[in-house]
Design a protein around this motif. Structure first.
Motif, PDB file in Angstrom:
ATOM      1  N   UNK A   1     -10.450 -24.909  35.987  1.00 44.14           N
ATOM      2  CA  UNK A   1     -11.478 -24.343  35.094  1.00 44.14           C
ATOM      3  C   UNK A   1     -10.833 -23.670  33.800  1.00 44.14           C
ATOM      4  N   UNK A   2      -9.838 -23.114  33.828  1.00 42.80           N
ATOM      5  CA  UNK A   2      -9.221 -22.735  32.442  1.00 42.80           C
ATOM      6  C   UNK A   2      -8.988 -23.528  31.499  1.00 42.80           C
ATOM      7  N   UNK A   3      -8.435 -24.831  32.025  1.00 43.35           N
ATOM      8  CA  UNK A   3      -8.148 -25.615  30.941  1.00 43.35           C
ATOM      9  C   UNK A   3      -9.448 -26.255  30.312  1.00 43.35           C
ATOM     10  N   UNK A   4     -10.534 -26.439  31.233  1.00 42.57           N
ATOM     11  CA  UNK A   4     -11.621 -26.822  30.836  1.00 42.57           C
ATOM     12  C   UNK A   4     -12.307 -25.933  29.635  1.00 42.57           C
ATOM     13  N   UNK A   5     -12.360 -24.658  29.877  1.00 38.50           N
ATOM     14  CA  UNK A   5     -12.912 -23.766  29.183  1.00 38.50           C
ATOM     15  C   UNK A   5     -12.003 -23.791  27.802  1.00 38.50           C
ATOM     16  N   UNK A   6     -10.546 -23.733  27.801  1.00 31.53           N
ATOM     17  CA  UNK A   6      -9.939 -23.792  26.600  1.00 31.53           C
ATOM     18  C   UNK A   6     -10.121 -25.011  25.667  1.00 31.53           C
ATOM     19  N   UNK A   7     -10.587 -26.252  26.507  1.00 33.19           N
ATOM     20  CA  UNK A   7     -10.883 -27.257  25.591  1.00 33.19           C
ATOM     21  C   UNK A   7     -12.039 -27.115  25.010  1.00 33.19           C
ATOM     22  N   UNK A   8     -13.276 -26.711  25.556  1.00 31.04           N
ATOM     23  CA  UNK A   8     -14.496 -26.561  24.789  1.00 31.04           C
ATOM     24  C   UNK A   8     -14.322 -25.492  23.758  1.00 31.04           C
ATOM     25  N   UNK A   9     -13.502 -24.421  23.924  1.00 33.07           N
ATOM     26  CA  UNK A   9     -13.127 -23.516  22.849  1.00 33.07           C
ATOM     27  C   UNK A   9     -12.578 -24.138  21.764  1.00 33.07           C
ATOM     28  N   UNK A  10     -11.504 -24.829  21.980  1.00 29.82           N
ATOM     29  CA  UNK A  10     -10.808 -25.270  20.905  1.00 29.82           C
ATOM     30  C   UNK A  10     -11.481 -26.343  19.935  1.00 29.82           C
ATOM     31  N   UNK A  11     -12.373 -27.165  20.749  1.00 29.11           N
ATOM     32  CA  UNK A  11     -13.253 -28.207  19.761  1.00 29.11           C
ATOM     33  C   UNK A  11     -14.411 -27.645  19.566  1.00 29.11           C
ATOM     34  N   UNK A  12     -14.785 -26.357  19.804  1.00 24.09           N
ATOM     35  CA  UNK A  12     -16.197 -25.752  19.482  1.00 24.09           C
ATOM     36  C   UNK A  12     -17.177 -26.648  20.059  1.00 24.09           C
ATOM     37  N   UNK A  13     -16.871 -26.818  21.430  1.00 21.62           N
ATOM     38  CA  UNK A  13     -18.018 -27.553  22.168  1.00 21.62           C
ATOM     39  C   UNK A  13     -19.111 -26.849  22.818  1.00 21.62           C
ATOM     40  N   UNK A  14     -20.220 -26.578  22.397  1.00 24.94           N
ATOM     41  CA  UNK A  14     -21.039 -25.774  23.068  1.00 24.94           C
ATOM     42  C   UNK A  14     -22.259 -26.498  23.763  1.00 24.94           C
ATOM     43  N   UNK A  15     -22.319 -26.418  25.106  1.00 25.43           N
ATOM     44  CA  UNK A  15     -23.247 -27.229  25.845  1.00 25.43           C
ATOM     45  C   UNK A  15     -23.971 -26.238  27.007  1.00 25.43           C
ATOM     46  N   UNK A  16     -25.132 -26.387  27.137  1.00 25.53           N
ATOM     47  CA  UNK A  16     -25.779 -25.583  28.065  1.00 25.53           C
ATOM     48  C   UNK A  16     -26.128 -26.360  29.432  1.00 25.53           C
ATOM     49  N   UNK A  17     -25.463 -27.665  29.412  1.00 30.46           N
ATOM     50  CA  UNK A  17     -25.911 -28.381  30.966  1.00 30.46           C
ATOM     51  C   UNK A  17     -24.727 -27.923  31.844  1.00 30.46           C
ATOM     52  N   UNK A  18     -25.018 -28.048  33.060  1.00 33.94           N
ATOM     53  CA  UNK A  18     -23.721 -27.756  33.984  1.00 33.94           C
ATOM     54  C   UNK A  18     -22.584 -28.541  33.759  1.00 33.94           C
ATOM     55  N   UNK A  19     -21.326 -27.754  33.540  1.00 34.62           N
ATOM     56  CA  UNK A  19     -20.202 -28.555  33.720  1.00 34.62           C
ATOM     57  C   UNK A  19     -19.465 -28.198  35.180  1.00 34.62           C
ATOM     58  N   UNK A  20     -19.421 -29.262  36.069  1.00 30.51           N
ATOM     59  CA  UNK A  20     -19.103 -29.127  37.269  1.00 30.51           C
ATOM     60  C   UNK A  20     -17.303 -29.501  37.593  1.00 30.51           C
ATOM     61  N   UNK A  21     -16.912 -28.677  38.532  1.00 34.33           N
ATOM     62  CA  UNK A  21     -15.500 -28.752  38.738  1.00 34.33           C
ATOM     63  C   UNK A  21     -15.306 -29.422  39.986  1.00 34.33           C
ATOM     64  N   UNK A  22     -14.803 -30.829  39.984  1.00 32.40           N
ATOM     65  CA  UNK A  22     -14.107 -31.452  41.143  1.00 32.40           C
ATOM     66  C   UNK A  22     -12.723 -31.276  41.136  1.00 32.40           C
ATOM     67  N   UNK A  23     -12.201 -30.218  41.493  1.00 31.85           N
ATOM     68  CA  UNK A  23     -10.555 -29.900  41.425  1.00 31.85           C
ATOM     69  C   UNK A  23      -9.982 -30.710  42.357  1.00 31.85           C
ATOM     70  N   UNK A  24     -10.600 -30.950  43.409  1.00 34.89           N
ATOM     71  CA  UNK A  24      -9.682 -31.662  44.512  1.00 34.89           C
ATOM     72  C   UNK A  24      -9.992 -33.264  44.425  1.00 34.89           C
ATOM     73  N   UNK A  25     -10.692 -33.706  43.294  1.00 32.29           N
ATOM     74  CA  UNK A  25     -10.966 -35.321  43.216  1.00 32.29           C
ATOM     75  C   UNK A  25     -12.011 -35.645  44.387  1.00 32.29           C
ATOM     76  N   UNK A  26     -12.488 -35.272  45.120  1.00 32.99           N
ATOM     77  CA  UNK A  26     -13.215 -35.750  46.329  1.00 32.99           C
ATOM     78  C   UNK A  26     -14.211 -36.666  45.865  1.00 32.99           C
ATOM     79  N   UNK A  27     -15.415 -35.980  44.725  1.00 36.97           N
ATOM     80  CA  UNK A  27     -16.417 -36.922  44.324  1.00 36.97           C
ATOM     81  C   UNK A  27     -15.743 -38.132  43.704  1.00 36.97           C
ATOM     82  N   UNK A  28     -14.709 -37.884  42.687  1.00 31.65           N
ATOM     83  CA  UNK A  28     -14.093 -38.818  41.740  1.00 31.65           C
ATOM     84  C   UNK A  28     -13.661 -39.900  42.864  1.00 31.65           C
ATOM     85  N   UNK A  29     -13.136 -39.626  43.880  1.00 32.57           N
ATOM     86  CA  UNK A  29     -12.727 -40.785  44.614  1.00 32.57           C
ATOM     87  C   UNK A  29     -13.821 -41.425  45.612  1.00 32.57           C
TER      88      UNK A  29
END
Length: 166
Positions: A94-122
């Motif tokens: 999550x910290x990497x995602x938040x840093x990415x959004x800040x670095x590129x000044x990306x402001x979104x208000x839709x849900x950004x969801x975390x699949x940290x264990x890659x279960x959904x991706x798989x």
């Protein structure tokens, strides 16, 4: 399960052209529950009755830098309609995602969801980013995209309108 996997392989073969939403007709994809940046849980099936865009993305995805703001603009154009965007980050902290959004000044208000264990991706057999699915109000894939586009283009909205009116 085998027919589901076969359908997904066909999906990825049929959608290998970046930049164009391709029609797809298939069974509902596996449900998932993931948390957003605020720790709230989002279950895909809770959005039945709405058209849902599920976008798989990552901070290392160059097209995602341009695509995310266009997704926000699409959300704003769909304001008041039964349309939801769920952006699923591909197994990053999550910290990497938040840093990415800040670095590129990306402001979104839709849900950004975390699949940290890659279960959904798989489960969904996601192999590249960005990959997006448009689900109808029953949760069935109607369009898929392997690659990035400007989501707020008139052509995209014209594809979504009939789904929203079903």
């Amino acid at each position: 399960m085998k027919s589901f996997l076969t359908a997904l392989l066909v999906l990825f073969t049929a959608t290998a052209y970046a930049g164009e939403l391709k029609p797809y007709s298939g069974a509902p994809l596996p449900d998932f529950t993931l948390q957003d940046r605020q720790g709230s849980s989002h279950r895909l099936s809770q959005y039945r009755g709405k058209v849902v865009m599920v976008n798989f993305w990552a901070t290392y995805c160059t097209p995602c830098i341009k695509e995310m703001p266009s997704m926000q603009r699409l959300k704003e154009k769909m304001n008041g309609r039964d349309f939801v965007i769920l952006a699923v980050d591909m197994a990053e902290e999550a910290a990497d995602v938040v840093a990415f959004l800040a670095r590129y000044n990306i402001k979104v208000d839709f849900p950004i969801l975390f699949d940290t264990e890659a279960r959904v991706i798989e489960q969904w057999m996601i192999s590249a980013v960005p990959t997006s699915f448009i689900l109808d109000k029953r949760g069935t894939i109607r369009y898929a995209l392997y690659g990035g586009i400007e989501w707020d283009r008139t052509e995209v909205i014209e594809l979504l309108d009939p789904l929203l009116n079903e």
